[in-house]
Design a protein around this motif. Structure first.
Motif, PDB file in Angstrom:
ATOM      1  N   GLU A 179       0.691  -1.141   0.120  1.00 28.13           N
ATOM      2  CA  GLU A 179      -0.104  -0.024  -0.156  1.00 28.13           C
ATOM      3  C   GLU A 179       1.031   1.219   0.044  1.00 28.13           C
ATOM      4  OE1 GLU A 179      -2.216  -3.051   2.407  1.00 28.13           O
ATOM      5  OE2 GLU A 179      -0.348  -2.317   2.432  1.00 28.13           O
ATOM      6  N   GLY A 180       0.682   2.179  -0.852  1.00 33.32           N
ATOM      7  CA  GLY A 180       1.352   3.153  -1.000  1.00 33.32           C
ATOM      8  C   GLY A 180       2.757   3.100  -1.844  1.00 33.32           C
TER       9      GLY A 180
ATOM     10  N   ASN B  49       7.484   8.130  -5.520  1.00 30.05           N
ATOM     11  CA  ASN B  49       7.229   9.093  -6.138  1.00 30.05           C
ATOM     12  C   ASN B  49       7.980  10.368  -5.215  1.00 30.05           C
ATOM     13  OD1 ASN B  49       6.437   8.247  -8.468  1.00 30.05           O
ATOM     14  ND2 ASN B  49       4.176   8.646  -7.875  1.00 30.05           N
ATOM     15  N   ARG B  50       7.802  10.283  -4.021  1.00 25.73           N
ATOM     16  CA  ARG B  50       8.314  11.079  -3.038  1.00 25.73           C
ATOM     17  C   ARG B  50       9.821  10.935  -2.692  1.00 25.73           C
ATOM     18  NH1 ARG B  50       2.931  10.882  -2.597  1.00 25.73           N
ATOM     19  NH2 ARG B  50       1.711  12.452  -1.681  1.00 25.73           N
TER      20      ARG B  50
ATOM     21  N   SER C 133      10.595  13.183   5.189  1.00 25.68           N
ATOM     22  CA  SER C 133      10.346  13.107   3.843  1.00 25.68           C
ATOM     23  C   SER C 133      11.296  11.991   3.223  1.00 25.68           C
ATOM     24  CB  SER C 133      10.501  14.446   3.131  1.00 25.68           C
ATOM     25  OG  SER C 133      11.989  14.775   2.909  1.00 25.68           O
TER      26      SER C 133
ATOM     27  N   PHE D 144       0.592  10.705   4.420  1.00 28.48           N
ATOM     28  CA  PHE D 144       1.548  11.397   3.828  1.00 28.48           C
ATOM     29  C   PHE D 144       1.299  12.962   4.418  1.00 28.48           C
ATOM     30  CE2 PHE D 144       1.500   8.313   0.543  1.00 28.48           C
ATOM     31  CZ  PHE D 144       2.985   7.902   0.652  1.00 28.48           C
TER      32      PHE D 144
ATOM     33  N   THR E  78       3.832   3.201  -4.933  1.00 31.51           N
ATOM     34  CA  THR E  78       4.456   4.255  -5.842  1.00 31.51           C
ATOM     35  C   THR E  78       4.282   5.714  -5.258  1.00 31.51           C
ATOM     36  OG1 THR E  78       1.909   4.230  -6.520  1.00 31.51           O
ATOM     37  CG2 THR E  78       3.655   2.673  -7.894  1.00 31.51           C
ATOM     38  N   ASP E  79       3.244   5.976  -4.375  1.00 29.16           N
ATOM     39  CA  ASP E  79       3.559   7.184  -3.568  1.00 29.16           C
ATOM     40  C   ASP E  79       4.691   7.445  -3.100  1.00 29.16           C
ATOM     41  OD1 ASP E  79       0.543   8.106  -3.817  1.00 29.16           O
ATOM     42  OD2 ASP E  79       0.441   5.918  -3.375  1.00 29.16           O
ATOM     43  N   PHE E  80       5.390   6.363  -2.281  1.00 32.97           N
ATOM     44  CA  PHE E  80       6.661   6.680  -1.744  1.00 32.97           C
ATOM     45  C   PHE E  80       7.862   6.864  -2.572  1.00 32.97           C
ATOM     46  CE2 PHE E  80       4.387   4.450   2.107  1.00 32.97           C
ATOM     47  CZ  PHE E  80       4.682   5.349   3.121  1.00 32.97           C
TER      48      PHE E  80
ATOM     49  N   LEU F  94      -3.853   6.498   2.960  1.00 30.37           N
ATOM     50  CA  LEU F  94      -2.392   7.166   2.304  1.00 30.37           C
ATOM     51  C   LEU F  94      -2.588   8.644   2.556  1.00 30.37           C
ATOM     52  CD1 LEU F  94      -2.018   4.682  -0.501  1.00 30.37           C
ATOM     53  CD2 LEU F  94      -0.839   4.936   1.601  1.00 30.37           C
ATOM     54  N   ARG F  95      -3.605   9.413   2.023  1.00 32.56           N
ATOM     55  CA  ARG F  95      -3.511  10.843   2.048  1.00 32.56           C
ATOM     56  C   ARG F  95      -3.441  11.383   3.519  1.00 32.56           C
ATOM     57  NH1 ARG F  95      -7.960  14.657  -0.980  1.00 32.56           N
ATOM     58  NH2 ARG F  95      -6.862  13.450  -2.761  1.00 32.56           N
TER      59      ARG F  95
END
Length: 398
Positions: A134-135, A141-142, A391, A382, A137-139, A378-379
């Motif tokens: 879970e998350g 991308n950050r 970060s 983050f 690609t979000d991780f 997830l929102r």
């Protein structure tokens, strides 16, 4: 070289077919992948094991199909169990393919929810080893580097570790160490812990152990979704259905093996007879077979109440996280429609953690189920990481 290329093409084709497959076809594709000589050889431990510290990498190999803009590496690394004995873990490391910033990337060590307990049920051995994170690609991308252990006894040989908190917590921390071993100066000593369900329990134990077990890691934050906290209440809430019987089959076998306690003191003869077959099956890809075995055991699984029967009540308490303040801030997400980990159990855990002195942010999500809570959090997750100054590329939120 041609043979390797052909194998790679076959693997990509298999992944592409997965979405169109029935559960039986999916299970057969998974069996084909597991039986591939390269996969089998990777997870076979060298004998004797090379010397090394916890977190040191024994073997690594590139993996196909990483999310766009990233590269993935399968890893075999050293860890320890709850008694400090050396064990071997397998797992996966996924990193952005862009240049690392000065000071290195922050590492996310992810704890996976229950997928089974057999070696082949490990996330890193899945047909798509990225889909369940879970998350992810979000991780990426950050700017984070993401690593995940399969836990001791999954992926590669080892003792059972299902809901054995001290072992799983060490596995989570040693996965972060393994990421540093592979990536060197491109990652920092900064670590975020993130886990769901069974992985939530593992992350909470890792957070408790971090200062004493891995003091060189700067564990800046811990986050969990629907964590397995009060194990006695978890079993009490769920034992009357198939999910509870499945969890019980995994947990009681693990505790019997790890703590050397006979199953005859807690399980019926029917349950003991069924355990080997149940514990050889994986969730999701083999649910129908699991349900066929588990359904007749509903109401016929336990001989007594594990909350009041020793040594089981003590073992459940021993593997329930909490009791002391965490050194890092904690984020907890809970779905209000979760029928497996009930909101009341997580409410109680959060109240205890705050009472212990831990700084807790609690996100109770209307309509979220056990399956969806991590994704739906997830929102908030983050936003929370930003608020506590963490970060992927520095200790200052950007």
């Amino acid at each position: 070289m041609i043979r390797r290329a052909a194998s790679a093409v076959a693997m990509i084709a298999a992944v592409g077919l997965l979405a169109a497959c029935s559960p039986i076809q999916t299970a057969r594709l998974q069996e084909d992948v597991d039986s591939a000589p390269g996969v089998t050889a990777f997870y076979t431990q060298p004998d004797p094991l090379p010397s090394g510290e916890p977190g040191s990498v024994i073997r690594s190999a590139p993996v196909l199909g990483a999310p766009p803009g990233s590269v993935a590496t399968r890893i075999l690394f050293r860890s320890t169990d709850l008694n400090g004995r050396p064990v071997v873990n397998s797992g996966l490391l996924v990193v952005p393919d862009s240049p690392a910033p000065a000071g290195g990337r922050t590492i996310v060590s992810w704890g996976h929810p229950t997928t089974g307990v057999a070696e082949r049920c490990a996330p890193s051995r899945a047909l798509d080893p990225y889909a369940s994170v879970e998350g992810l690609t979000d991780f990426l991308n950050r700017g984070y580097a993401v690593v995940y252990t399969d836990y001791t006894g999954m992926g590669t040989a080892g003792p059972d570790s299902y809901l054995v908190g001290d072992t799983a917590g060490r596995n989570i921390l040693d996965a972060a160490r393994a990421a540093r071993d592979v990536l060197g100066s491109t990652v920092s000593d900064r670590v975020v812990l993130w886990g769901h369900s069974q992985g939530g329990q593992a992350v909470l134990f890792a957070a408790q152990l971090a200062r004493s077990y891995a003091p060189e890691l700067d564990v800046e934050a811990a986050a969990v979704a629907a964590p397995a906290t009060d194990l006695a209440s978890l079993l009490r809430d769920d034992i009357g259905d198939i999910s509870g019987v499945t969890i019980g089959s995994y947990a009681f076998q693990a505790y019997s093996t790890v703590y050397d306690e006979p199953l005859t003191t807690i399980l019926t003869p029917h349950a003991i007879t069924a355990l080997p077959a149940m514990n050889d099956l994986c969730l999701l890809t083999q649910n129908k077979a699991l349900h066929t075995i588990a359904q007749p055991l509903v109401g016929r699984f336990l001989t007594s109440d594990p909350e009041t029967t020793e040594p089981w009540s003590g073992l459940l308490a021993q593997n329930t996280p909490g009791g002391s303040a965490l050194a890092m801030p904690l984020f907890v997400a809970q779905g209000e429609s979760d029928k497996l980990v009930r909101p009341s159990a997580t409410d109680a855990f959060v109240a205890r953690a705050k009472g212990d002195g831990t700084t807790v942010t609690y996100d109770r999500i209307p309509g979220a189920t056990h399956a969806t809570v991590a994704l739906r959090s997830l929102r908030s997750l983050f936003d929370w990481l930003h608020s506590v100054g963490v970060s992927g590329t520095s200790t200052s939120a950007t």
